[in-house]
Write a protein that holds these residues in place. Structure first.
Motif, mmCIF file in Angstrom:
data_model
loop_
_atom_site.group_PDB
_atom_site.id
_atom_site.type_symbol
_atom_site.label_atom_id
_atom_site.label_comp_id
_atom_site.label_asym_id
_atom_site.label_seq_id
_atom_site.Cartn_x
_atom_site.Cartn_y
_atom_site.Cartn_z
ATOM 1 N N CYS A 56 -66.285 49.870 -34.466
ATOM 2 C CA CYS A 56 -65.575 51.068 -34.953
ATOM 3 C C CYS A 56 -64.738 50.763 -36.189
ATOM 4 O O CYS A 56 -64.755 51.522 -37.161
ATOM 5 C CB CYS A 56 -64.695 51.652 -33.857
ATOM 6 N N HIS A 138 -56.901 53.654 -32.854
ATOM 7 C CA HIS A 138 -58.046 53.242 -32.045
ATOM 8 C C HIS A 138 -57.862 51.822 -31.525
ATOM 9 O O HIS A 138 -58.090 51.545 -30.343
ATOM 10 C CB HIS A 138 -59.332 53.371 -32.871
ATOM 11 N N TYR A 141 -55.182 51.706 -28.729
ATOM 12 C CA TYR A 141 -55.697 52.256 -27.477
ATOM 13 C C TYR A 141 -56.523 51.212 -26.721
ATOM 14 O O TYR A 141 -56.321 50.960 -25.533
ATOM 15 C CB TYR A 141 -56.539 53.503 -27.770
ATOM 16 N N HIS A 142 -57.470 50.604 -27.421
ATOM 17 C CA HIS A 142 -58.362 49.666 -26.753
ATOM 18 C C HIS A 142 -57.708 48.319 -26.482
ATOM 19 O O HIS A 142 -58.081 47.640 -25.514
ATOM 20 C CB HIS A 142 -59.671 49.529 -27.528
#
Length: 159
Positions: A56, A138, A141-142
């Motif tokens: 990503c 992102h 979050y991960h």
């Protein structure tokens, strides 16, 4: 707020720290035999999360700097098919690619010639600021999911 002030705030988010976990902390000392470990009721392994974050982040970075970039097919192209790396070198390579692409995004944001607010020409309204914030969000979050997995696996030290 000045352009430089916004730039510095975004760089802080990308680098981690403060209330955000550093990438290096999240992956530190994760035993090789647990990189593909599953936890009941959790769909991801540490390897799947690392690879997802890498893919990503790379995709967003390439979108920012390459008008010819073609994103992976959503959603399957953003997740590895395997639960574990094939070997230790695969893990190390993924970690290094993540680091390199994160540094490239940091360099892009830090560059005073980068207009954080200008629409990306080949996009449909996105800006470098938006994309950098997307990377930071992102990743945060991960990284949280990775810490959760490590806690479940009994390999998280509350540093």
């Amino acid at each position: 707020m000045s352009d430089q002030s916004v730039r510095e705030h975004v760089l802080d988010l990308l680098k981690g720290g403060g209330a955000h976990l550093h990438f290096e902390q999240a992956i530190a000392d994760l035993p090789e035999e647990l990189r593909g470990a599953k936890v009941d009721g959790v769909p991801h392994t540490p390897w799947r999360l690392l690879e997802h974050m890498r893919i990503c982040q790379w995709d967003i970075l390439e979108f920012c700097r390459n008008s010819d970039h073609v994103s992976p097919e959503f959603p399957d192209g953003y997740w590895p098919k395997e639960d574990a790396p094939s070997d230790s070198a695969s893990w190390d390579q993924s970690v290094q690619h993540f680091r390199d692409d994160l540094q490239a995004m940091i360099d892009l944001v830090a560059n005073p010639d980068t207009d954080l607010f200008a629409p990306i020409r080949h996009g449909d309204g996105q800006t470098i600021l938006r994309e950098a914030l997307l990377v930071a969000d992102h990743n945060a979050y991960h990284l949280g999911q990775l810490v959760f997995l490590r806690r479940c696996l009994g390999v998280w030290d509350e540093r």
